[in-house]
Design a protein around this motif. Structure first.
Motif, mmCIF file in Angstrom:
data_model
loop_
_atom_site.group_PDB
_atom_site.id
_atom_site.type_symbol
_atom_site.label_atom_id
_atom_site.label_comp_id
_atom_site.label_asym_id
_atom_site.label_seq_id
_atom_site.Cartn_x
_atom_site.Cartn_y
_atom_site.Cartn_z
ATOM 1 N N LEU A 128 0.834 -1.198 0.000
ATOM 2 C CA LEU A 128 0.000 0.000 0.000
ATOM 3 C C LEU A 128 0.875 1.257 0.000
ATOM 4 O O LEU A 128 0.616 2.223 -0.733
ATOM 5 C CB LEU A 128 -0.906 -0.018 1.226
ATOM 6 N N LYS A 129 1.934 1.247 0.805
ATOM 7 C CA LYS A 129 2.857 2.386 0.852
ATOM 8 C C LYS A 129 3.593 2.551 -0.477
ATOM 9 O O LYS A 129 3.763 3.672 -0.974
ATOM 10 C CB LYS A 129 3.864 2.204 1.991
ATOM 11 N N ILE A 130 4.026 1.439 -1.058
ATOM 12 C CA ILE A 130 4.758 1.519 -2.324
ATOM 13 C C ILE A 130 3.845 2.009 -3.443
ATOM 14 O O ILE A 130 4.265 2.787 -4.310
ATOM 15 C CB ILE A 130 5.388 0.157 -2.671
ATOM 16 N N ASN A 131 2.592 1.573 -3.443
ATOM 17 C CA ASN A 131 1.643 2.059 -4.443
ATOM 18 C C ASN A 131 1.443 3.561 -4.310
ATOM 19 O O ASN A 131 1.370 4.293 -5.311
ATOM 20 C CB ASN A 131 0.302 1.344 -4.304
ATOM 21 N N ALA A 132 1.355 4.034 -3.057
ATOM 22 C CA ALA A 132 1.223 5.484 -2.818
ATOM 23 C C ALA A 132 2.483 6.203 -3.295
ATOM 24 O O ALA A 132 2.415 7.303 -3.865
ATOM 25 C CB ALA A 132 0.976 5.743 -1.341
ATOM 26 N N ALA A 133 3.652 5.567 -3.057
ATOM 27 C CA ALA A 133 4.913 6.166 -3.494
ATOM 28 C C ALA A 133 4.961 6.278 -5.017
ATOM 29 O O ALA A 133 5.393 7.301 -5.567
ATOM 30 C CB ALA A 133 6.078 5.326 -2.987
ATOM 31 N N CYS A 134 4.511 5.235 -5.706
ATOM 32 C CA CYS A 134 4.500 5.264 -7.177
ATOM 33 C C CYS A 134 3.642 6.410 -7.702
ATOM 34 O O CYS A 134 4.011 7.085 -8.671
ATOM 35 C CB CYS A 134 3.987 3.935 -7.722
ATOM 36 N N GLU A 135 2.518 6.625 -7.046
ATOM 37 C CA GLU A 135 1.631 7.713 -7.467
ATOM 38 C C GLU A 135 2.291 9.071 -7.241
ATOM 39 O O GLU A 135 2.233 9.961 -8.110
ATOM 40 C CB GLU A 135 0.313 7.624 -6.698
ATOM 41 N N LEU A 136 2.951 9.244 -6.084
ATOM 42 C CA LEU A 136 3.620 10.513 -5.795
ATOM 43 C C LEU A 136 4.810 10.745 -6.722
ATOM 44 O O LEU A 136 5.093 11.888 -7.114
ATOM 45 C CB LEU A 136 4.072 10.542 -4.333
ATOM 46 N N ILE A 191 8.723 12.680 -0.244
ATOM 47 C CA ILE A 191 7.867 11.496 -0.365
ATOM 48 C C ILE A 191 8.097 10.559 0.814
ATOM 49 O O ILE A 191 7.140 10.032 1.400
ATOM 50 C CB ILE A 191 8.146 10.770 -1.697
ATOM 51 N N ALA A 192 9.365 10.365 1.158
ATOM 52 C CA ALA A 192 9.688 9.495 2.296
ATOM 53 C C ALA A 192 9.020 10.007 3.567
ATOM 54 O O ALA A 192 8.435 9.230 4.338
ATOM 55 C CB ALA A 192 11.194 9.420 2.485
ATOM 56 N N LYS A 193 9.092 11.310 3.798
ATOM 57 C CA LYS A 193 8.494 11.916 4.989
ATOM 58 C C LYS A 193 6.981 11.761 4.977
ATOM 59 O O LYS A 193 6.369 11.422 5.994
ATOM 60 C CB LYS A 193 8.884 13.389 5.067
ATOM 61 N N PRO A 203 15.117 9.192 3.486
ATOM 62 C CA PRO A 203 15.063 8.821 2.058
ATOM 63 C C PRO A 203 15.764 7.499 1.755
ATOM 64 O O PRO A 203 15.354 6.775 0.837
ATOM 65 C CB PRO A 203 15.756 9.982 1.357
ATOM 66 N N PHE A 204 16.821 7.186 2.506
ATOM 67 C CA PHE A 204 17.561 5.950 2.254
ATOM 68 C C PHE A 204 16.715 4.721 2.615
ATOM 69 O O PHE A 204 16.701 3.724 1.893
ATOM 70 C CB PHE A 204 18.876 5.963 3.034
ATOM 71 N N HIS A 205 16.021 4.819 3.756
ATOM 72 C CA HIS A 205 15.108 3.737 4.151
ATOM 73 C C HIS A 205 14.020 3.546 3.116
ATOM 74 O O HIS A 205 13.712 2.417 2.704
ATOM 75 C CB HIS A 205 14.488 4.069 5.519
ATOM 76 N N PHE A 206 13.458 4.639 2.640
ATOM 77 C CA PHE A 206 12.418 4.594 1.608
ATOM 78 C C PHE A 206 12.949 3.950 0.328
ATOM 79 O O PHE A 206 12.311 3.060 -0.246
ATOM 80 C CB PHE A 206 11.918 6.012 1.334
ATOM 81 N N THR A 256 13.438 -3.053 -2.891
ATOM 82 C CA THR A 256 13.182 -4.437 -2.473
ATOM 83 C C THR A 256 11.858 -4.943 -3.045
ATOM 84 O O THR A 256 11.757 -6.091 -3.497
ATOM 85 C CB THR A 256 13.141 -4.539 -0.937
ATOM 86 N N LEU A 257 10.859 -4.082 -3.062
ATOM 87 C CA LEU A 257 9.522 -4.506 -3.472
ATOM 88 C C LEU A 257 9.252 -4.336 -4.969
ATOM 89 O O LEU A 257 8.368 -5.006 -5.515
ATOM 90 C CB LEU A 257 8.464 -3.747 -2.671
ATOM 91 N N THR A 258 9.986 -3.449 -5.639
ATOM 92 C CA THR A 258 9.726 -3.224 -7.066
ATOM 93 C C THR A 258 10.865 -3.687 -7.963
ATOM 94 O O THR A 258 10.676 -3.871 -9.169
ATOM 95 C CB THR A 258 9.469 -1.731 -7.349
ATOM 96 N N GLY A 259 12.055 -3.838 -7.377
ATOM 97 C CA GLY A 259 13.202 -4.260 -8.170
ATOM 98 C C GLY A 259 14.020 -3.125 -8.733
ATOM 99 O O GLY A 259 15.103 -3.340 -9.284
ATOM 100 N N ILE A 260 13.522 -1.880 -8.627
ATOM 101 C CA ILE A 260 14.263 -0.705 -9.086
ATOM 102 C C ILE A 260 14.157 0.405 -8.044
ATOM 103 O O ILE A 260 13.274 0.387 -7.188
ATOM 104 C CB ILE A 260 13.755 -0.187 -10.448
ATOM 105 N N SER A 261 15.047 1.391 -8.120
ATOM 106 C CA SER A 261 15.032 2.492 -7.162
ATOM 107 C C SER A 261 13.923 3.478 -7.507
ATOM 108 O O SER A 261 13.436 3.509 -8.650
ATOM 109 C CB SER A 261 16.377 3.222 -7.185
ATOM 110 N N PRO A 262 13.497 4.315 -6.572
ATOM 111 C CA PRO A 262 12.471 5.326 -6.862
ATOM 112 C C PRO A 262 12.887 6.270 -7.988
ATOM 113 O O PRO A 262 12.056 6.643 -8.827
ATOM 114 C CB PRO A 262 12.332 6.081 -5.532
ATOM 115 N N SER A 263 14.150 6.666 -8.013
ATOM 116 C CA SER A 263 14.622 7.590 -9.055
ATOM 117 C C SER A 263 14.498 6.963 -10.438
ATOM 118 O O SER A 263 14.028 7.602 -11.390
ATOM 119 C CB SER A 263 16.080 7.984 -8.794
#
Length: 289
Positions: free
Chosen positions: A233-241, A252-254, A261-264, A270-277
């Motif tokens: 759920l958090k990762i889906n929200a992150a993808c949208e942001l 976004i991490a906050k 940001p490193f934890h995020f 881990t969950l998507t296979g690629i970094s947010p950037s």
């Protein structure tokens, strides 16, 4: 009531241990259709070897946990943890094991067989597994009746047991219906508060049921564990942001409640296979191509 159960080791590749009732069924109970063959009052059970389900009963068994915690496992299925107030229902012929979780536990239990329980099983009124039962020792009055060898007491105990089996079915049907509704409300609340870190005990408390029962119903309803669902759920929200705003990774991490940001970034990868950037760059590259 015949209180003797003989254990036979069946020589098979699985080396399954079969629990059988010694002696012939009581003619009166057989004609009636339900016979209580074994009872235990506050029996202390040992730890369970949860690595493999390794036995089955040739009868039904109700085990009400009155103290301690344990684990129930059917062959080929996930472990289910139980606690005081749980009811373990073992079905005839189903390979399983249950016992204390790394420690002893205490149970009231009733083992029974007959034509009427078989019919209740076929109709879906009796189901195997771990269920909510409450802390009151509801098996005890039946156990006390069954321990009296007088025929009338045996009949009364069997009637009380059949009534209880129906009540268990109705109670858990109501609980599950209410819980499914509560889980839907919980998910709505989780989506509305993406920055909150929900623990499984907090989710169970929100739904008003035990953690063990909550985990089971959540996985049955959604096909994933509560923790994995919360992560997704958090990762889906992150993808949208990442794709719908120009917020920095730190922002976004906050917003999503990560420590930094490193934890995020670690959890996202881990969950998507690629970094947010990379996820953000790939999205806008596809959009403009």
């Amino acid at each position: 009531m015949d209180k003797t159960i003989i254990v036979y080791d069946i020589i098979t590749p699985e080396k399954i241990q079969v629990h059988r009732v010694s002696g012939k069924p009581d003619p009166f109970s057989e004609e009636f259709g339900c016979q209580i063959v074994l009872t235990h009052n506050a029996l202390v059970g040992g730890p369970c070897d949860s690595h493999a389900a390794n036995r089955y009963f040739e009868f039904f068994c109700l085990s009400h946990i009155i103290d301690g915690h344990g684990v129930y496992l059917e062959k080929g299925r996930k472990e289910i943890y139980f606690e005081p107030g749980s009811l373990v229902i073992a079905l005839p012929g189903v390979v399983q094991c249950y016992g204390g979780h790394r420690a002893k536990y205490v149970e009231d239990s009733i083992c029974f067989r007959g034509r009427l329980p078989d019919l209740l099983l076929k109709s879906g009124i009796i189901q195997g597994g771990v269920f909510s039962f409450g802390l009151g020792r509801r098996l005890l009055p039946i156990i006390e009746q069954a321990e009296n060898p007088i025929r009338e007491n045996q009949l009364l105990a069997s009637l009380m047991l059949l009534r209880l089996l129906y009540d268990i079915h109705q109670e858990n049907k109501t609980i599950e219906s209410n819980t499914v509704s509560s889980i839907a409300q919980l998910i709505k609340e989780m989506k509305n508060s993406p920055g909150k870190w929900w623990t499984v005990p907090e989710m169970a408390e929100y739904c008003g049921i035990s953690e063990t029962h909550f985990r089971r119903l959540f996985e049955e309803s959604l096909g994933v564990s509560p923790k994995n669902y919360a992560d997704r759920l958090k990762i889906n929200a992150a993808c949208e942001l990442l794709t719908q705003t120009d917020l920095t990774l730190a922002d976004i991490a906050k917003r999503l409640g990560y420590m930094d940001p490193f934890h995020f970034s670690r959890r996202f990868k881990t969950l998507t296979g690629i970094s947010p950037s990379v996820y953000r760059d790939n999205y806008f590259r596809r959009k403009t191509s």
